[in-house]
Each structure stands twice: as structure tokens, then as C-alpha cells.
Design an enzyme around this catalytic site. Structure first.
Site, PDB file in Angstrom:
ATOM      1  N   TYR A 287       0.859  -1.174   0.000  1.00 62.47           N
ATOM      2  CA  TYR A 287       0.000   0.000   0.000  1.00 62.47           C
ATOM      3  C   TYR A 287       0.899   1.229   0.000  1.00 62.47           C
ATOM      4  CZ  TYR A 287      -3.385  -3.404   1.819  1.00 62.47           C
ATOM      5  OH  TYR A 287      -4.185  -4.503   2.000  1.00 62.47           O
ATOM      6  N   HIS A 298      -7.089   0.077  -1.851  1.00 62.71           N
ATOM      7  CA  HIS A 298      -6.717  -1.111  -2.612  1.00 62.71           C
ATOM      8  C   HIS A 298      -5.186  -1.199  -2.614  1.00 62.71           C
ATOM      9  CE1 HIS A 298      -7.093  -3.995  -5.893  1.00 62.71           C
ATOM     10  NE2 HIS A 298      -6.189  -3.311  -6.569  1.00 62.71           N
ATOM     11  N   LYS A 329      -3.474  -5.422  -9.778  1.00 62.55           N
ATOM     12  CA  LYS A 329      -2.243  -4.976  -9.126  1.00 62.55           C
ATOM     13  C   LYS A 329      -1.089  -5.134 -10.124  1.00 62.55           C
ATOM     14  CE  LYS A 329      -3.946  -6.982  -4.775  1.00 62.55           C
ATOM     15  NZ  LYS A 329      -4.754  -5.853  -4.316  1.00 62.55           N
TER      16      LYS A 329
END
Lengths: 351, 351
Positions: A287, A298, A329
Site C-alpha cells: 500500500y 486497494h 495490481k
């Protein structure tokens, strides 16, 4: 039209230069003639633009080329696929467009590229969009050789997938917090329990995991992974001997623990929060900016930690990158040496 | 209430039997008293239902238990997680509900289960919903020991994920076709090119991949993987020496080629179409019923071929199963021995 094999190149005369080189970007100009690499000549035979090369039809020439040039079949498949996608391209080979220093100073014949793909709408020798390295799905790839390369992996059924590899992880750490000092903690098995920690250690800094998310628990404790505990011990936040935590880490996962801790520490120093990536088969999910766990964003990246000597198996690479893409991602590989960490981002491409 | 540690169990008197065993399904009845496993006593301490065990509070008892029972911390986390999900459960342990042959004849204390979870709404000793085996994310798991087990994997940050493992692959092969005989083909490098094949070989039987999907090609050929070619050669469909194709396969991927061919052949025999699973990091994706490639259904399964001696790393298992779930396929492992293949299906569960 017929052409002639001459050593490891194919020569075509007559109007070949105009038809193949000037109009369609095959080969290199050789006075009034054109000189073609085997892969280019094979493609022209395949399309019926050439009838034969030294008397060989496509089948015979293809067979002869496979016997003469290692990896020819895979290279032909990728060349054909990229041509069909509407690009101009050239073999990365001295004397061919793009490989002679015109336009950029990389020597592609030496850094492992096989094919240069020019930007859409650009002629051969113009700006390069992709330096393509062609690999079979069974070949291993040195992790250090991938930055700046577009991999074209040919699978066993001859389908091609592309991966763009770029240096750096793209982290943009913006998480800030203050750590407490000297918290009471126990090293238990392969994890650590921290007793009665300040709420901010979890809520803001996102270290650990409460023993229970439920309010009916009588116990106020935070479980820490060995990585989190080693990091917090080194920073003086928990009252444990950092060396003892690291020693426990090595007992349960060997050298890998040191590599992971190096990356963990470096990411925390950069304001990035790494948490376990286990559910994604990775070392970490990260993160960039945690304000609070209650409003957790997210996670942007998955990180897999490897040694600088690591060699990728293309199938494993495909698995990692595909999974990361599926959960929106980026896939980052951390090549963790004793002194420093190099990051490599790999993404699927559709040229 | 206080309880007493007695060897490897905890004994509680007074109204403990009524409060813990009768009302909430902890422990085993022992006359008027109740006997608790350490994990049960720890949970009662954790919730504040017990104040101490032989003078130890939760922290002291937990520490003592970690030192006394290997894997205690992970087992406690899973026990707590399942309790919080509202199930009745019991340690898989002789004398505890569900482990004494009442209701079924499996000896769970011997087949690797750690915790029995009873069906929702059922009391301890009722029908078992899950035989849970607790593992840390760093423990390896023997592939042959997983059928019928629910794995609870505790990751390094103490989160639990569940995987249901069942015997069999669930294949339902319904693909039918006739094969040609003696097609002309070349073994080239690590693939095979089949020249001028009948359209049905690709269109109905879904062998191979056309050299080009484009109409501007002058060449009519189908590329076959070495597996497809070995299978077709064994069936007499292509005019190649099957042994030579297998030999080439072994050269490029070793014993793995034999294992994969065994599975490939067995699936084809069962009317299932295996195609490469490379893009999913697997050996195969499979189709139960192919009518035509033009109307190809969604492939139902991903298959990874392993040896019967294979040991899973939980992180790899998580990666495979997560990816398969993300593309709406089942994840099947094929344990391919010299004589036969055993299939194991693994799926993520939320108990």
C-alpha cells in the site's frame, strides 16, 4: 520471385528492393538489391511473395533454417505475429535497420533482443517501441537481463504472449506514522504476540493483526509476523532482541528471511506498507498510502522477492503476472542482494 | 472460574460441565466434570469464560501451550476463527466428540485431521462438515494425504484461508471425433508441423494450432505441440515415429514430458480435450465437450501435473487455486505415477 541463400543471409535482385525493402520494410538495402535475414525470407515465402530460396519452398527452407539457426521456429512465429499486428520490424542484427546506432545508442545485438519493433506508423529505423526477446516456454530467463526488454514467450502450442519488463517498482510511499517504544511482546513459535499495544500501531501504521476482530474477546493483543516483529524490534518499538527474532526467522525459512526483511525494511523506510501477499502467492502486497486501516485503499502491487541470480521459468512468470492483473495490481520482482534491492516490474502487453 | 492442568488436558469442575460442555460444546464429559484440550481451555481463557488454568492467565497459558504442543499457535487461531464462524467443533482426538467412531468409521486422529467441524446447527458428535488439517504457510504438504481434508492454512500474519481437497478431477468427457491416418509431418526443434491436414483435425478434434489464422498465408499447415504429436503418432494419425517424438520431449523437459503425456493420453481417451495451460501457469486447460473450435466452450479446469511424491508449498497452492478461481475454472492436480494417475481437486472454501 526467387532468391538465393548466401551464407546466413538471403539475397534478392530485380525489383525486390522496391517491393520488399522500400514498400514493406523487409531486409536491408544492398545497392540496388535487398539482403534478407532468414526469418524475413521465410515470412515472404510463407506469404507467397517469394516462390523459392535457392530452390527451396517454404517447407524446405523452414526446415533448413530450423537446422541452421537455434530458436528459429519460435522467432519465426513471433515475427509473423508482430507483422500480422501491423508493425514494421527488423531482426536485431548488425546492419539491419535500428541496430546500427541510428536513432539510439543501444547495441541490441548484445543485450539479448532478437527483434526490434518500431512504433506504430514508423518505418524501420525509426523510434523503437519494443526490443523483443523471443523465448520458448521452457527456457529460463536471468532476472537481471530483463529490464527494458519485451519478452515474447512462445508456448508449446505456438501461441505467443508478451510481457513488458521495466526497471523499478513504481512505489510512491506516502504513509506516515510515529512508532511507540519498548512494547511488551512474546516470541512464540513462528510469530510474535504484542500485548496491549497502542491502537495506532495497527490502525495507522498497519503493523500486525489483532488476535480477534471480535468484541467478545477478553484479550488485547496484536499478532505480528516475524518480519514485522524484526522490523519493529530494530526500530525499538517492541521490547524484543531483534537478533533473536531474525534468528527465528532463519530457522523457519532460511536465507529467504533475510532477503525478505531487507525488502520489508526498505519499503517501510520509503513510506510504503508491505503486508503478506500469501493469498496471492506472493511475498507482499503493498500500500503506498495508508491513512487508516478502517479506510484501507486497494493495495497497488504484489512483490515477489528473489535473489539477484534468480532465473525465471516463463510459466511461473505468466502465473504471477496473470494473477496480479486479475486482481488489478502490478507485479513487481524484488531482486534482493546483500547490499541493495533492484526492482523489476513485469506486465502483460498486447503490442 | 478456574481450571487445572493435568498432563496434556485441563479439568474443570463445578458447573463447568453444564456451562461449557452441555451449553456450548467444549471438551468431553467426564462424569460431572468436563475435560478440555489445551486449545479449548485457551479459547475459554481468551473469552474470559475461564479466569485461570493452574494459576496461568491467557498469556501465560498460551505461552506454556506453545512450548508444550508443536503447532499450538496456528491451531488456536484456526479454532478461534471457526468458533467465530458459529460452528461447533472438537479437536480430532481420541475420546473427544466425533473421534470415537460414533457417526462414522474414519479414524481422524490418524489421517492428519486436527479439528473436526460439525455441520452447521449440529452438536459435537453429529455429522462432520469438515475434517480440518491446520498448517502454517511454510509447511509442505504431501499431495497424497490431502483427499477428503479441509486445509486451514495460517499465513505469517495469522490470517486463515481454507481449501477443500477432494479426490477425483470431475471430468465429464463428451468430445468425439475420428482421426485421420498417416498425415505428413516434420519434427522441427521442440514442435511439429503437420502439412495439409484435414480441417477436422483442428476444427473438431482441436489438435494443434494453424500456422496462421490469416487468410493471406500461402501455407496450409498445423503446428502441433510435442505432446499432441506424440499422442497422434501413437494413434497412427501422423506419420512420425512416436518414440522419436517422445525422445525429443524428454530432451527438452526431462521426465516431466512422460508424466504429462500419460495425463494427456488418459484425458483424450476419456473424451476430454487438454490444451496448454501455459497462460494460466498450468500444464493444461481442459474442455469436456468440444463440438467445434468455432464454438469453443469455456474450459472448465486447469490441470497441473505432479509426481505422486509431490509436496505442496501452501503458497504455491494458494496461487494456483486463486488464479483458477479468478478465471472460473476448477484447479485439478494430476498425481501421475508410472502406472496410473490420481486426480485431486482443490478449491477455496469459506466455511
Amino acid at each position: 520471385m526467387n532468391a538465393t541463400l548466401d551464407g546466413d543471409v538471403v539475397r534478392a535482385h530485380g525489383d525486390a528492393r522496391q517491393r520488399f525493402y522500400d514498400a514493406r520494410g523487409y531486409g536491408r538495402a544492398d545497392g540496388a538489391d535487398v539482403t534478407l535475414a532468414r526469418v524475413e525470407a521465410a515470412h515472404l515465402l510463407y506469404r507467397g511473395d517469394l516462390e523459392s530460396v535457392s530452390g527451396m519452398d517454404f517447407r524446405a527452407f523452414f526446415r533448413d533454417s530450423v537446422a541452421s539457426e537455434p530458436g528459429f521456429a519460435a522467432r519465426f512465429l513471433v515475427y509473423t505475429d508482430l507483422r500480422e499486428r501491423g508493425f514494421y520490424l527488423a531482426p536485431a542484427r548488425e546492419g539491419w535497420p535500428g541496430s546500427d546506432g541510428a536513432g539510439d545508442d543501444r547495441d541490441d545485438t548484445e543485450d539479448g533482443a532478437d527483434i526490434l519493433v518500431f512504433e506504430r506508423g514508423e518505418k524501420p529505423g525509426g523510434p523503437v517501441a519494443h526490443r523483443v526477446r523471443v523465448v520458448g516456454e521452457r527456457e529460463e530467463l536471468a532476472a537481471t537481463a530483463l529490464a527494458g526488454v519485451t519478452l515474447a514467450v512462445v508456448d508449446e502450442e505456438s501461441e505467443v504472449s508478451y510481457f513488458g519488463c521495466s526497471a523499478g517498482g513504481g512505489f510512491d510511499g506516502q504513509t506516515a506514522y510515529d512508532l511507540p517504544t519498548g512494547l511488551d511482546a512474546d516470541l512464540l513459535d513462528d510469530r510474535v504476540v504484542c500485548w496491549s499495544p497502542p491502537a495506532a500501531l495497527y490502525e495507522s501504521a498497519f503493523y500486525g493483526q489483532p488476535v480477534s476482530g471480535r468484541d467478545d474477546a477478553d484479550v488485547d493483543a496484536l499478532q505480528l509476523s516475524l518480519l514485522e516483529a524484526a522490523d519493529l524490534a530494530e526500530r525499538g518499538a517492541v521490547d524484543l532482541d531483534a537478533a533473536a527474532v531474525v534468528e527465528r526467522g532463519r530457522e523457519v525459512e532460511g536465507d529467504r528471511f533475510d532477503r525478505r526483511l531487507t525488502v520489508y525494511r526498505e519499503l517501510r523506510d520509503a513510506g510504503v506498507v508491505p503486508k503478506t501477499g500469501y493469498k496471492f502467492g506472493a511475498d507482499f502486497r503493498t500500500y503506498d498510502a495508508v491513512e487508516s486501516v478502517a479506510e484501507l485503499p486497494h493495495s497497488e502491487r504484489l512483490v515477489r522477492v528473489v535473489t539477484p541470480e534468480h532465473r525465471f521459468h516463463p510459466r511461473d512468470l505468466a502465473l504471477d503476472v496473470r494473477l496480479a492483473g486479475g486482481v488489478r495490481k502490478s507485479m513487481v520482482f524484488a531482486l534482493a542482494g546483500a547490499e541493495s534491492v533492484a526492482y523489476l516490474t513485469v506486465e502483460r502487453l498486447t503490442p
